[in-house]
Motif scaffolding. Structure first.
Motif, PDB file in Angstrom:
ATOM      1  N   SER A 197       6.957   4.757  -1.860  1.00 27.92           N
ATOM      2  CA  SER A 197       5.541   4.504  -1.586  1.00 27.92           C
ATOM      3  C   SER A 197       4.693   5.693  -2.015  1.00 27.92           C
ATOM      4  O   SER A 197       5.148   6.834  -2.029  1.00 27.92           O
ATOM      5  N   ARG A 232       0.201   6.763  -1.720  1.00 26.34           N
ATOM      6  CA  ARG A 232      -1.159   6.354  -1.367  1.00 26.34           C
ATOM      7  C   ARG A 232      -2.130   7.097  -2.264  1.00 26.34           C
ATOM      8  O   ARG A 232      -2.172   8.330  -2.270  1.00 26.34           O
ATOM      9  N   ALA A 249      -6.672  -3.872  -7.958  1.00 30.10           N
ATOM     10  CA  ALA A 249      -7.158  -4.297  -6.641  1.00 30.10           C
ATOM     11  C   ALA A 249      -8.586  -3.831  -6.435  1.00 30.10           C
ATOM     12  O   ALA A 249      -9.050  -2.878  -7.069  1.00 30.10           O
ATOM     13  N   ALA A 279     -10.572  -8.298   0.111  1.00 30.63           N
ATOM     14  CA  ALA A 279      -9.733  -7.582  -0.846  1.00 30.63           C
ATOM     15  C   ALA A 279      -9.157  -8.570  -1.859  1.00 30.63           C
ATOM     16  O   ALA A 279      -8.834  -9.706  -1.518  1.00 30.63           O
ATOM     17  N   TYR A 282      -6.397  -8.802  -5.325  1.00 29.31           N
ATOM     18  CA  TYR A 282      -5.277  -8.138  -5.974  1.00 29.31           C
ATOM     19  C   TYR A 282      -4.821  -8.905  -7.203  1.00 29.31           C
ATOM     20  O   TYR A 282      -4.893 -10.136  -7.226  1.00 29.31           O
ATOM     21  N   LYS A 304       0.521  -8.193  -5.239  1.00 25.75           N
ATOM     22  CA  LYS A 304       0.295  -8.846  -3.949  1.00 25.75           C
ATOM     23  C   LYS A 304       1.510  -8.699  -3.048  1.00 25.75           C
ATOM     24  O   LYS A 304       2.647  -8.876  -3.469  1.00 25.75           O
ATOM     25  N   ARG A 322       2.585  -5.979  -1.873  1.00 25.01           N
ATOM     26  CA  ARG A 322       3.120  -4.606  -1.971  1.00 25.01           C
ATOM     27  C   ARG A 322       2.015  -3.557  -1.875  1.00 25.01           C
ATOM     28  O   ARG A 322       2.246  -2.476  -1.315  1.00 25.01           O
ATOM     29  N   PHE A 323       0.860  -3.847  -2.416  1.00 23.84           N
ATOM     30  CA  PHE A 323      -0.253  -2.902  -2.415  1.00 23.84           C
ATOM     31  C   PHE A 323      -1.318  -3.363  -1.413  1.00 23.84           C
ATOM     32  O   PHE A 323      -1.535  -4.560  -1.238  1.00 23.84           O
ATOM     33  N   THR A 324      -1.987  -2.388  -0.806  1.00 16.33           N
ATOM     34  CA  THR A 324      -3.090  -2.682   0.111  1.00 16.33           C
ATOM     35  C   THR A 324      -4.258  -1.753  -0.205  1.00 16.33           C
ATOM     36  O   THR A 324      -4.085  -0.524  -0.250  1.00 16.33           O
ATOM     37  N   SER A 338      -8.031  -0.364   0.875  1.00 16.29           N
ATOM     38  CA  SER A 338      -8.861  -0.213   2.062  1.00 16.29           C
ATOM     39  C   SER A 338      -9.951   0.815   1.780  1.00 16.29           C
ATOM     40  O   SER A 338      -9.879   1.549   0.790  1.00 16.29           O
ATOM     41  N   GLN A 340      -2.795   1.845  -0.950  1.00 19.04           N
ATOM     42  CA  GLN A 340      -1.444   2.070  -0.430  1.00 19.04           C
ATOM     43  C   GLN A 340      -0.480   1.249  -1.263  1.00 19.04           C
ATOM     44  O   GLN A 340      -0.621   0.019  -1.338  1.00 19.04           O
ATOM     45  N   ASN A 376       3.391   0.236  -1.816  1.00 26.00           N
ATOM     46  CA  ASN A 376       4.746   0.191  -1.262  1.00 26.00           C
ATOM     47  C   ASN A 376       5.670  -0.571  -2.204  1.00 26.00           C
ATOM     48  O   ASN A 376       5.213  -1.288  -3.095  1.00 26.00           O
TER      49      ASN A 376
END
Length: 124
Positions: free
Chosen positions: A16, A18, A48, A57, A59, A64, A66-68, A70, A81, A83
């Protein structure tokens, strides 16, 4: 608005990272901040974003789940983020600011402010 991307690095597959995109010199709330990436020999592609109008949000399909993405309005910062990273995620990641319409959120030409990019390398 000026953008400063950071947080890239070398990580093994499955790991991961960030990324951060710090904005300054503009009205943060009035911009949509998006993440794009560009792998060697490939075109820059959308990753994203959080829409400034509805805070939803969006993507690209390959990230999709796996990533976020914010944002922290108080800090004028947008985060990505990442992952379960894969070797195919290797690229220079850029953050960009603009005021795209909903149908143009993933269009690179809809953003007119860009950060300098941060390199993400995922080893297999």
């Amino acid at each position: 608005v000026q953008l400063q991307a950071s947080g890239g690095g070398l990580v093994q597959a499955g790991g991961s990272l960030r990324l951060s995109c710090a904005a300054s010199g503009g009205t943060f709330r009035s911009y949509t901040i998006a993440w794009f990436r560009q792998a060697p020999g490939k075109e820059r592609e959308f990753v994203a974003t959080i829409n400034r109008n509805n805070n939803n949000a969006y993507y690209t399909d390959s990230v999709k789940g796996r990533f976020t993405v914010s944002k922290n309005i108080r800090e004028n910062t947008v985060y990505l983020q990442m992952n379960s990273l894969k070797p195919e995620d290797t690229a220079v990641y850029y953050c960009a600011a603009g005021r795209p319409i909903l149908s143009s959120l993933s269009d690179v030409n809809a953003y007119n402010h860009w950060g300098q990019g941060t390199l993400v390398t995922v080893s297999s």
